[in-house]
Design a protein around this motif. Structure first.
Motif: not given
Lengths: 368, 368, 368, 368
Positions: C211, C248, C298-300
């Motif tokens: 992440i 997201v 935050r982005t996975a």
């Protein structure tokens, strides 16, 4: 700032005449369209100057595909191509730095780009950028022809000399005949007079304008949107971005101003179970939507603004009045070269509008 | 296929002539624009028929704002408005069901909407929809005027009769004079002849077309994009979606075809430290970008297609040929009513292009 | 099908991993933006693999500008750039022709492009295309920084190992610290553990996901549109087109599911006449519009799909089941390389949204 | 400022909660789609509050079509509809004028609209606007279902309480079961607990958030674009404009951060000559393009920001700190009402993306 046109099939254009390269990105093509480099070369040859009717500068139109093409077919991914700028003679332009040449975009560009623009050779405004249009258009014209849609353009008027008119009810044969021609006229005599006029004008260090006429045959009825993307709106939008175009009309266009309604009528009739009109004043478009008859349009090109005669003007760099006499190599006329460009942009617009109605895959062959 | 136009300031249009209402959504306005209902009413009065020069049908243009307006100012949120359709006389159209009236969109619409369209009164193609354009345009014209940008339109030619021309170097006074006029001409004598011609044409159960000329003064230089959203492209795009428009030209337009480059020149000069051109053949646009001179354009309107005389046509419902004689109330000319519409769409385009360059807030007063 | 993103500032992307070149066209830039090739090189270095944490394949990211740049500054015309593909080892991919690698786009692409796609190396889906994003983003990040807007990204979680969190109330110092780092973490110890995990995973012929967390400081309040181009919508739109991104969230994101309203509150307060919030669960966005507080998201990233372990799959060419064991060079993790990409796309979106509100020229320095 | 979404099928949204009406314009529909007002009513009933789980305010969702519908079928012209605002109790909001309610858009809107916005009831930010989304979505869901595409949403988590999960390999039966439910859960026991929690939370004058999970079954493979309009990008773009949404994930989403590549694999296999995957961590999307497996996504909703407990905040009107205690009627949770909204926006996006690939007419029945 929009250098991209289209809804489903789009063309993004970039480049300056004296920069490293000009080019485009053609997006939204179906996979499997044949990319015939011979087609493209022929189209660009119709655009490129040669012989006595055009500029001495030899434009090398060496095309390179950067993406989107594999083994001669479109992948369906964005198709990017460039044309390198070679044979550039910068010294022809040095004396003009900071000068607003009459009729050119020097001053407008200065106000828009605040001095950061590359002005040499016309920069991003150069007629050379039309090579991007013809390259993209050539790809689409072949696909449209396989769907029964023909596009062709001839010089309707050049410096007062008129060509034979297009048959607005059935121009298919004329359109086929035109596409092989370097100097696209229907009547060779008229063409000969035009070529002589161009030469005379060159000797006078002057230039001459004209009118092109385009026909589109085989377009299905039902294409276009009343507000705002009518068939006329979309075609005119791109036609007006061709350098030197100052007017666009459909069917009888400005001629309508002298007609009564009874004279301007296109009566419907049935011929072999097909709906046709017995006249075509409307140029194949009613209410912004195609009616199945050939689409006919005419475009006015102003005379080339670069002429050898002395002209009064200003230096916006020094903010003072001055006079210039443009040296070097310039076209006395560009109208004949624009036929290919006009075919190309009409192909781009038509292909896009058909893709919106029938889907991305339609242009390739069928639908699901 | 898009019923929305614009990049930053956009207009979405909807409605059928005989449906519950027509209307629009004007999006991208800055907050704090004065919404003057008197302005809008005057603009719509110029568009609405009255007296001997227009249709007997009284169109009630009762405007209602649904969103985006609070206490007489734009909120900055999407501004939706409708105009209810009242005073509809359906019986005038029953005999025409399934008939393709020559020059109208009946057949094109049938092919596009497959029979699901509401055809009565022209449906979504009706000239009535232009009330949405004038309403949106009126809102923007006031804001543009406060920024020093004037737009005005007059009848250049009607049925062969010519009005005095616009001063292409400085038309500001003429533009101001025009906006108060119901029948917008610069020369009253010409106007009188035009009105008489309209009456005669009505008695003949015929119709007549014309040419409108629009001037835009005070537009800063630097507005427009070479490819593809040039100033001419954007204006032409929306102008061609006005019903009956079949041609658009800028500056000398189609007249360029008869000129040499030396005759068509617009030499630059300095006047009080301002850059001007001494002629304006280019209509204020070079290379698709404004150069600070007045923008001048002309639009060709075909004669109204509904005429009282008998016309041959087809029934697409029965797929057979037939003849019709249109009853009821129809305009012998609509050109004079279109002046307000043309002002309006030019305002929409100009406001949008300025918003792209200077930001959403610029139109309201300043910038951050 | 749209490979172009943005309203006023737009990026068009093209290219296949094993084609002649990848590249982009960045349109709508103001004239006069400094184009610093050192900036771009540093940004691309953060993206490019090196050493023990990435793929052995040496990607030569030799950038060439084709248009729109003159003497180190943007002209304001479309800015086109390409990165040639060199050092391509096609043989690593031959055995996979017609195979649907699990987790990859092979099968989806086959269904979309009907077999015409260039599949080698991932074709148009390759992570290599992100070099176009970082190049465009680097240009805009410098300009945004001069306007006081900072963007930075760190690895929040990698394979279960957590980094120190961003200060959601005032992350400016942390953001500055991050941009110089090749392996972007706030806590070096955590970074060391992450690097070791990557090595172990490589030895296991496996891969690991993670992440990323991005902060944007200095964004003015008022940016975004409730429907549909909210700040979250626009950022998410482009973030989800980064390969491997599968989630997201903004502010507390999915963490909100466990909170009561009273726990999730961001009370407003005044600090030195500035409006702030005392907590920032909302990640700087209310109602889709920035409120002036730092934007945090935050982005996975899913684990890289190419792993050395044997996998069951199918050949869609032969329509039969099979098994594969992917040879050659593959990343055990790409998350750390994506930090630069995420910075870049956030810069693209922010710059575009600011240009819509404040105008094309704003990013350069001022307004008119 | 873009309040319009979509490429071929577009929705334009307008309205303020306490203004005359909210509404939308749905453009690009094929002609001949059945417009079933019962469908729409059921969809809106799932959205509208009733009973103990929602706001006391009775929202009258009386729908009126203004254009684009004739005899119960879409014409193919722009379809405009409005929902009048009735039962408005303005006095609940007077005390809040100029106050920045924590978590709400009051302050952001003030900065964007400079005080010209209609703030009462949340204005253009009100959850009420989602009625426009459900109305448009209901029209498209019916058409998609006839094409074999099912969409359904359930409450995956509410305030910590978990529902049974969707079957990510074959959720069709579950999706059908869900659409009839007012409180959409798969496990009734879990649903009962959730309802009790909502009541308790209401008594505490607090609020609670949750996570919704949507499944889309029957979508053909090949839909989406790697850059930038990937399936995930387009869905996320519209999902994030639903008020209160703060996170979107596809497939395993943020759960990927804890997985190795070998654990996250979706092996391909053949079942009855159909290509399937044996797991569905990727949520039916590879490389931004659908692979034929069900699309699964989850959306995080923050707790409603209006709570009865006292909150510290500021008055931006007076630029001073203050405290508020919100009176009147507010939802303790809205997540359960958002299921219909989520179904609707997914339907809008899917229908648009299918129209781009297969053409405007495809959704109606066939192709040409």
């Amino acid at each position: 700032m929009k250098n991209t046109f289209g809804n489903t099939i789009t063309l993004t254009i970039f480049g300056e005449s004296h920069g490293p390269a000009i080019g485009g990105v053609l997006d939204g093509l179906p996979p499997g369209l044949k990319i015939d480099e011979e087609d493209i070369r022929k189209m660009n040859d119709r655009r490129r100057p040669a012989g006595k009717t055009g500029t001495a500068r030899r434009e090398a139109d060496r095309l390179e595909f950067l993406s989107g093409v594999k083994d001669g077919y479109s992948e369906g991914t964005p198709l990017a191509f460039i044309i390198r700028n070679t044979d550039v003679k910068r010294h022809d332009y040095d004396a003009l730095t900071g000068i607003a040449r009459p009729g050119h975009a020097d001053y407008s560009a200065q106000m828009k780009y605040l001095g950061y623009q590359d002005a040499s050779g016309g920069g991003h405004f150069s007629g050379r950028l039309t090579a991007v249009l013809t390259t993209a258009g050539a790809i689409l014209m072949r696909a449209l022809e396989e769907k029964g849609i023909l596009i062709g353009t001839h010089i309707s008027v050049l410096g007062g000399i008129e060509d034979q008119k297009l048959d607005t009810l059935d121009p298919a044969d004329q359109l086929r005949e035109l596409r092989g021609k370097q100097f696209a006229v229907l009547n060779e005599e008229a063409g000969e007079k035009m070529r002589m006029l161009i030469e005379q004008t060159a000797e006078q260090k002057d230039s001459v304008g004209g009118i092109l006429e385009t026909g589109i045959a085989g377009l299905p009825a039902g294409i276009g949107e009343p507000f705002f993307d009518s068939l006329e709106s979309m075609l005119a939008h791109v036609l007006f971005s061709i350098p030197a175009v100052k007017g666009v009309e459909f069917g009888s266009g400005f001629g309508f101003a002298e007609m009564k309604g009874s004279e301007a009528s296109d009566p419907f009739a049935l011929r072999d179970d097909r709906v046709v009109t017995l006249a075509n004043h409307n140029g194949g478009v009613n209410g912004g939507i195609s009616n199945g008859m050939p689409v006919t349009l005419r475009t006015a090109y102003k005379p080339v603004s670069s002429i050898g005669k002395p002209q009064k003007t200003i230096s916006f760099e020094k903010m003072e009045e001055t006079e210039i006499e443009i040296q070097g190599r310039h076209d006395p006329a560009i109208v004949h070269r624009a036929c290919a460009v006009q075919d190309a942009v009409c192909a781009l617009v038509i292909a896009d509008m058909l893709a919106v109605r029938y889907g991305t895959l339609w242009l390739k062959g069928g639908c699901e």
